[in-house]
Motif scaffolding. Structure first.
Motif, PDB file in Angstrom:
ATOM      1  N   ALA A  40       0.840  -1.200   0.000  1.00 52.73           N
ATOM      2  CA  ALA A  40       0.000   0.000   0.000  1.00 52.73           C
ATOM      3  C   ALA A  40       0.869   1.240   0.000  1.00 52.73           C
ATOM      4  O   ALA A  40       2.008   1.227   0.492  1.00 52.73           O
ATOM      5  N   ILE A  41       0.322   2.300  -0.555  1.00 48.43           N
ATOM      6  CA  ILE A  41       0.918   3.621  -0.462  1.00 48.43           C
ATOM      7  C   ILE A  41       0.126   4.373   0.594  1.00 48.43           C
ATOM      8  O   ILE A  41      -1.095   4.528   0.464  1.00 48.43           O
ATOM      9  N   MET A  42       0.791   4.795   1.643  1.00 44.33           N
ATOM     10  CA  MET A  42       0.083   5.435   2.755  1.00 44.33           C
ATOM     11  C   MET A  42       0.967   6.464   3.432  1.00 44.33           C
ATOM     12  O   MET A  42       2.138   6.611   3.092  1.00 44.33           O
ATOM     13  N   SER A  43       0.380   7.183   4.357  1.00 44.00           N
ATOM     14  CA  SER A  43       0.969   8.259   5.152  1.00 44.00           C
ATOM     15  C   SER A  43       0.905   9.560   4.377  1.00 44.00           C
ATOM     16  O   SER A  43       0.672   9.580   3.161  1.00 44.00           O
ATOM     17  N   SER A  44       1.118  10.665   5.093  1.00 44.09           N
ATOM     18  CA  SER A  44       1.059  11.985   4.466  1.00 44.09           C
ATOM     19  C   SER A  44       2.185  12.194   3.465  1.00 44.09           C
ATOM     20  O   SER A  44       2.145  13.129   2.662  1.00 44.09           O
ATOM     21  N   PHE A  45       3.198  11.304   3.487  1.00 38.11           N
ATOM     22  CA  PHE A  45       4.307  11.391   2.535  1.00 38.11           C
ATOM     23  C   PHE A  45       4.150  10.386   1.387  1.00 38.11           C
ATOM     24  O   PHE A  45       5.051  10.243   0.569  1.00 38.11           O
ATOM     25  N   ASN A  46       3.023   9.667   1.340  1.00 37.98           N
ATOM     26  CA  ASN A  46       2.783   8.654   0.304  1.00 37.98           C
ATOM     27  C   ASN A  46       3.951   7.678   0.210  1.00 37.98           C
ATOM     28  O   ASN A  46       4.590   7.507  -0.825  1.00 37.98           O
ATOM     29  N   GLU A  47       4.198   7.003   1.345  1.00 29.40           N
ATOM     30  CA  GLU A  47       5.291   6.042   1.436  1.00 29.40           C
ATOM     31  C   GLU A  47       4.801   4.640   1.108  1.00 29.40           C
ATOM     32  O   GLU A  47       3.599   4.358   1.108  1.00 29.40           O
ATOM     33  N   LEU A  48       5.754   3.740   0.856  1.00 29.82           N
ATOM     34  CA  LEU A  48       5.439   2.371   0.464  1.00 29.82           C
ATOM     35  C   LEU A  48       5.552   1.436   1.664  1.00 29.82           C
ATOM     36  O   LEU A  48       6.573   1.431   2.361  1.00 29.82           O
ATOM     37  N   PHE A  49       4.497   0.622   1.879  1.00 31.95           N
ATOM     38  CA  PHE A  49       4.449  -0.332   2.983  1.00 31.95           C
ATOM     39  C   PHE A  49       4.004  -1.691   2.454  1.00 31.95           C
ATOM     40  O   PHE A  49       3.285  -1.772   1.444  1.00 31.95           O
TER      41      PHE A  49
END
Length: 391
Positions: free
Chosen positions: A162-171
């Motif tokens: 998924a792409i998540m967080s306010s920085f659009n990071e990869l998890f």
């Protein structure tokens, strides 16, 4: 069961994914279902319209015949949709619970809620109204893109990204995990952050996870057992001096705004697709006018512009991007890109109407044809998105 009874029941199955499900019951059901509805489609795509909290129903828009079907899906009640992949829809109930649901079977699988989001919410709620995080726009920012890695789930390998967080990071995470694992960059250059940031789309391709930012760079994740390390390669929009992958809009050679990049596998090739148009405003979103295609050279890890999809067609939006043969879906047009609204504010602010930025782009003549969907909804709490049949 007598043939007449089976035939009566099968005739009531209007939505084609259920034809194949009925046919799998036994030889008699297969024979009669094929007799009533004809040959089964091998590859099916439908548009999942947002859940209606008043009628407690979801609607599926079928490309073949432009039909809309309503279904009672109580598991979607008051939940926000983050995206879809391989027939699964990722939903958030607003109470720190994340799961994926198969809208055709009703099967639900719980996923861990990202700890970073839970921590942020706990801190911010001390200074915000009680219903602050019920706001769709706030909840949508928690997770912007979701993908199932492969066609089956594994408890030993990573099954979701998924792409998540306010920085659009990869998890990434696997079944049974308590949290999501952030992807780190191998030996990052000092100009890079430790994690992969400002990403717009992701794709599982040939055993590796790919993610793209605003076109300058593509992240490639190599899975090594329980470890996963990322590296950068130049993206299709790389320009000398572009080193941070910032999400700001870049004026393309066409004079239009870069709205978003997508990754999709088409005919065994990895493609990057650039969505171009006019950015209207932060509240009204954008208007899509055209697309550009780039094919990845796996040997040299470079990108080459291409000008068509052949018999393939692509489906883009808040879903994991999909490419299928137009021959497999009656009514589907080859060498075309089907797209839906992919701008958060656009559907959070929209009431009782289908989003404006949707349609079919023909790569052959460069024209855009809008969808003609007539469906009454009380409020668009979630995006509409394309779903593959998975029954």
């Amino acid at each position: 069961m007598p043939d007449d009874v089976i035939r009566l029941l099968v005739k009531k199955l209007r939505f084609y994914p259920y034809h194949r499900k009925a046919a799998g019951a036994c030889r008699d059901w297969y024979r009669i279902t094929k007799e009533v509805h004809g040959s089964f489609k091998q590859n099916s795509i439908f548009l999942l319209l947002p859940y209606n909290n008043m009628t407690k129903t979801c609607a599926f828009y079928e490309i073949d015949g432009s039909k809309t079907y309503e279904f009672n899906l109580p598991k979607f009640h008051d939940k926000l949709v983050h995206g879809s992949s391989n027939g699964w829809v990722c939903v958030d109930d607003g109470n720190l619970n994340l799961s994926i649901i198969n809208p055709l079977t009703g099967k639900e699988i719980e996923l861990p809620y990202p700890s970073y989001a839970a921590t942020e919410i706990e801190v911010l709620q001390r200074n915000q109204p009680a219903d602050f995080f019920r706001d769709p726009y706030i909840r949508l920012s928690i997770l912007t893109k979701f993908a199932v890695l492969g066609n089956t789930f594994s408890t030993t390998g990573f099954g979701f990204a998924a792409i998540m967080s306010s920085f659009n990071e990869l998890f990434v995470c696997r079944l049974g995990d308590k949290d999501w694992t952030p992807i780190k960059v191998r030996d990052p250059d000092p100009s890079y952050y430790g994690t992969c940031r400002f990403l717009q789309d992701l794709l599982y391709f040939k055993g590796k996870l790919f993610a793209i930012n605003s076109g300058q760079e593509v992240v490639i994740v190599d899975f090594d057992g329980s470890n996963c390390m990322a590296r950068y390669v130049r993206g299709p929009n790389y320009q000398l001096g572009d080193r941070d992958g910032s999400p700001s809009r870049i004026l393309s050679s066409t004079g239009l705004d870069d709205l978003r990049y997508y990754l999709v596998e088409s005919s065994g090739k990895l493609l990057a697709i650039r969505r171009l148009g006019e950015h209207i405003s932060d509240l009204e979103g954008a208007k899509t006018l055209c697309f550009e295609l780039f094919e990845f050279d796996e040997c040299n890890e470079t990108w080459n512009m291409i000008h068509g999809l052949g018999e393939q067609c692509v489906f883009l939006g808040q879903n994991a991007s999909v490419s299928v043969s137009a021959v497999d879906i009656p009514g589907c047009r080859p060498n075309c890109i089907y797209f839906t609204e992919d701008f958060n504010n656009g559907y959070c602010e929209c009431e009782s109407q289908f989003q404006n930025d949707n349609g079919v782009f023909c790569l052959e003549d460069g024209t855009v044809e809008m969808f003609n969907i007539s469906h009454s909804l009380s409020h668009w709490l979630s995006p509409s998105l394309w779903c593959q049949v998975n029954v």
